[in-house]
Design a protein around this motif. Structure first.
Motif, mmCIF file in Angstrom:
data_model
loop_
_atom_site.group_PDB
_atom_site.id
_atom_site.type_symbol
_atom_site.label_atom_id
_atom_site.label_comp_id
_atom_site.label_asym_id
_atom_site.label_seq_id
_atom_site.Cartn_x
_atom_site.Cartn_y
_atom_site.Cartn_z
ATOM 1 N N ILE A 19 0.855 -1.279 0.099
ATOM 2 C CA ILE A 19 -0.081 -0.068 -0.054
ATOM 3 C C ILE A 19 0.874 1.057 -0.023
ATOM 4 O O ILE A 19 1.750 1.487 0.822
ATOM 5 C CB ILE A 19 -0.900 -0.136 1.090
ATOM 6 N N LEU A 22 0.357 7.277 2.977
ATOM 7 C CA LEU A 22 -0.854 8.289 2.785
ATOM 8 C C LEU A 22 -0.464 9.575 2.436
ATOM 9 O O LEU A 22 0.755 10.009 2.783
ATOM 10 C CB LEU A 22 -1.504 8.326 4.131
ATOM 11 N N ARG A 82 -7.785 -0.078 4.000
ATOM 12 C CA ARG A 82 -7.096 0.258 2.859
ATOM 13 C C ARG A 82 -6.681 -0.841 1.824
ATOM 14 O O ARG A 82 -6.972 -0.578 0.676
ATOM 15 C CB ARG A 82 -5.984 0.999 3.336
ATOM 16 N N GLY A 88 -5.388 0.720 -1.244
ATOM 17 C CA GLY A 88 -5.421 2.105 -1.303
ATOM 18 C C GLY A 88 -5.762 3.091 -2.544
ATOM 19 O O GLY A 88 -5.966 4.081 -2.383
ATOM 20 N N ASP A 91 -9.309 4.289 -1.948
ATOM 21 C CA ASP A 91 -9.541 5.174 -0.750
ATOM 22 C C ASP A 91 -10.197 6.498 -1.213
ATOM 23 O O ASP A 91 -9.861 6.930 -2.346
ATOM 24 C CB ASP A 91 -8.068 5.453 -0.019
#
Length: 100
Positions: A19, A22, A82, A88, A91
């Motif tokens: 992933i 962020l 996620r 992800g 998301d």
């Protein structure tokens, strides 16, 4: 219980390996499974807060590992959410002023 905390941390690391980091806050949602995992995360966080309150009370012995486990469990649900959102890619990112 520490071994269970360690297991959760290992699983979190394993899921996070695929992933991207962020780059924005994300909102609960995306796939139905991800949305359910985000709800589970909020419940785990609520349990963590209740355990922390109990730990402050003089006549309520609470193992530190119980608090650590609940904290890691909520993180596990977040990362699993996620992962359920196409690692992800799907998301739902928070956009200031746009997500209401």
């Amino acid at each position: 219980i520490q071994s269970q905390v360690d297991r959760l941390e290992a699983e979190i690391d394993g899921m996070n390996a695929d992933i991207a980091p962020l780059d924005s806050f994300i909102l609960p949602g995306g796939s139905p499974l991800a949305a359910q995992l985000h709800v589970a995360r909020t419940l785990a966080r609520r349990a963590e807060r209740h355990i922390a309150e109990l730990a402050k009370m003089p006549d309520e012995p609470v193992a530190a590992a119980a608090l650590a486990y609940t904290n890691r469990l909520s993180d596990w649900f977040f990362v699993a959410g996620r992962a359920a959102n196409n690692n992800g890619l799907d998301d739902v990112k928070w956009v200031p002023g746009a997500n209401r």
